[in-house]
Design a protein around this motif. Structure first.
Motif, mmCIF file in Angstrom:
data_model
loop_
_atom_site.group_PDB
_atom_site.id
_atom_site.type_symbol
_atom_site.label_atom_id
_atom_site.label_comp_id
_atom_site.label_asym_id
_atom_site.label_seq_id
_atom_site.Cartn_x
_atom_site.Cartn_y
_atom_site.Cartn_z
ATOM 1 N N SER A 149 4.062 12.170 4.580
ATOM 2 C CA SER A 149 2.631 12.463 4.422
ATOM 3 C C SER A 149 1.772 11.204 4.346
ATOM 4 C CB SER A 149 2.402 13.316 3.173
ATOM 5 O OG SER A 149 2.553 12.545 1.989
ATOM 6 N N ILE A 150 2.394 10.065 3.974
ATOM 7 C CA ILE A 150 1.607 8.826 3.886
ATOM 8 C C ILE A 150 1.934 7.861 5.025
ATOM 9 C CG2 ILE A 150 1.213 9.006 1.401
ATOM 10 C CD1 ILE A 150 3.482 7.107 0.906
ATOM 11 N N GLY A 151 2.617 8.365 6.043
ATOM 12 C CA GLY A 151 2.774 7.603 7.275
ATOM 13 C C GLY A 151 3.938 6.639 7.348
ATOM 14 N N GLN A 193 0.758 4.048 -2.870
ATOM 15 C CA GLN A 193 0.475 5.448 -2.554
ATOM 16 C C GLN A 193 1.602 6.351 -3.051
ATOM 17 O OE1 GLN A 193 -0.308 4.575 1.773
ATOM 18 N NE2 GLN A 193 -1.939 6.075 1.488
ATOM 19 N N THR A 194 2.822 5.897 -2.877
ATOM 20 C CA THR A 194 3.973 6.675 -3.344
ATOM 21 C C THR A 194 3.936 6.833 -4.854
ATOM 22 O OG1 THR A 194 5.326 5.902 -1.488
ATOM 23 C CG2 THR A 194 6.496 6.782 -3.406
ATOM 24 N N VAL A 216 1.409 9.503 -5.907
ATOM 25 C CA VAL A 216 1.874 10.874 -5.675
ATOM 26 C C VAL A 216 2.932 11.266 -6.696
ATOM 27 C CG1 VAL A 216 3.012 12.429 -4.042
ATOM 28 C CG2 VAL A 216 1.357 10.757 -3.200
ATOM 29 N N GLN A 226 0.828 -1.205 0.000
ATOM 30 C CA GLN A 226 0.000 0.000 0.000
ATOM 31 C C GLN A 226 0.864 1.257 0.000
ATOM 32 O OE1 GLN A 226 -3.170 -0.086 -0.509
ATOM 33 N NE2 GLN A 226 -3.467 2.121 -0.407
ATOM 34 N N LEU A 227 1.955 1.212 0.764
ATOM 35 C CA LEU A 227 2.878 2.344 0.815
ATOM 36 C C LEU A 227 3.502 2.594 -0.557
ATOM 37 C CD1 LEU A 227 3.874 4.237 3.116
ATOM 38 C CD2 LEU A 227 5.865 2.750 3.336
ATOM 39 N N ILE A 253 6.912 13.398 0.914
ATOM 40 C CA ILE A 253 5.902 12.463 0.419
ATOM 41 C C ILE A 253 5.745 11.275 1.361
ATOM 42 C CG2 ILE A 253 5.395 10.798 -1.431
ATOM 43 C CD1 ILE A 253 6.759 12.874 -3.352
#
Length: 204
Positions: free
Chosen positions: A85-87, A12-13, A16, A8-9, A82
């Protein structure tokens, strides 16, 4: 970290980075990033290393390319922003930021030592300057920045053919991994065949 969370990381990256790089071209757009990602995965499958670090670093390595930010390299800065921002965790963020800040050819001797993951991504990035893609990228770059591919009267003028000799044919010797060297050798051989044919057609 759970595999689904890891993927998921990465997803998401990628989303972006796609948005951030949508206007970039001259061989350094999202198409380049995805090719580097694919090559990095192929090399990692042979040499090992943390796949998530490899994938994230490949995705983020050109997100702040100096060519598109007034000559200032901002990839490490943007990578931190980045991923934060997505943890992503601090250790992961700093590992990726270190890689993207130290893999470029222009860093030269000032680059700091890379982890195995960094070496994998650096090899993958350099591979994308070779082979059929490397030829196309050289021509695209020249078209974007008004640099001819070939000038028979060129002495000091910058040309695409000159770029082959000044930089691209040196990349194989700079590879970190055996897998990278092997792939680079295959691609360089293709480029030399192309260049021989090109020069013959130009009566050289």
């Amino acid at each position: 970290m759970d595999e689904s969370v890891t993927q998921q990381l990465v997803k998401q990256t990628e989303a972006v980075v796609r948005e951030r790089m949508s206007g970039q071209a001259a061989g350094h757009g999202m198409d380049h990033v995805l090719r580097v990602l694919a090559s990095a995965r192929a090399i990692q499958s042979e040499v090992g290393g943390d796949l998530q670090i490899v994938e994230l670093s490949a995705l983020l390595h050109d997100v702040g390319d100096a060519k598109f930010h007034d000559g200032v390299e901002r990839s490490a800065e943007f990578a931190r922003e980045i991923l934060s921002s997505i943890g992503a965790g601090d250790d992961l963020i700093e590992h990726v930021a270190h890689i993207v800040d130290n893999i470029s050819f222009r860093k030269g001797d000032s680059a700091k030592p890379l982890s195995l993951e960094g070496q994998v991504v650096q090899d993958a990035d350099r591979l994308d300057a070779l082979g059929a893609i490397g030829i196309v990228r050289t021509i695209e770059y020249g078209a974007a920045f008004d640099q001819p591919f070939y000038r028979p009267d060129a002495v000091d003028a910058k040309t695409g053919v000159g770029h082959f000799h000044e930089k691209l044919f040196k990349l194989k010797s700079l590879m970190n991994t055996d897998a990278g060297r092997r792939m680079a050798g295959d691609r360089e051989a293709f480029m030399r065949t192309f260049l021989d044919q090109f020069m013959r057609e130009n009566g050289r």
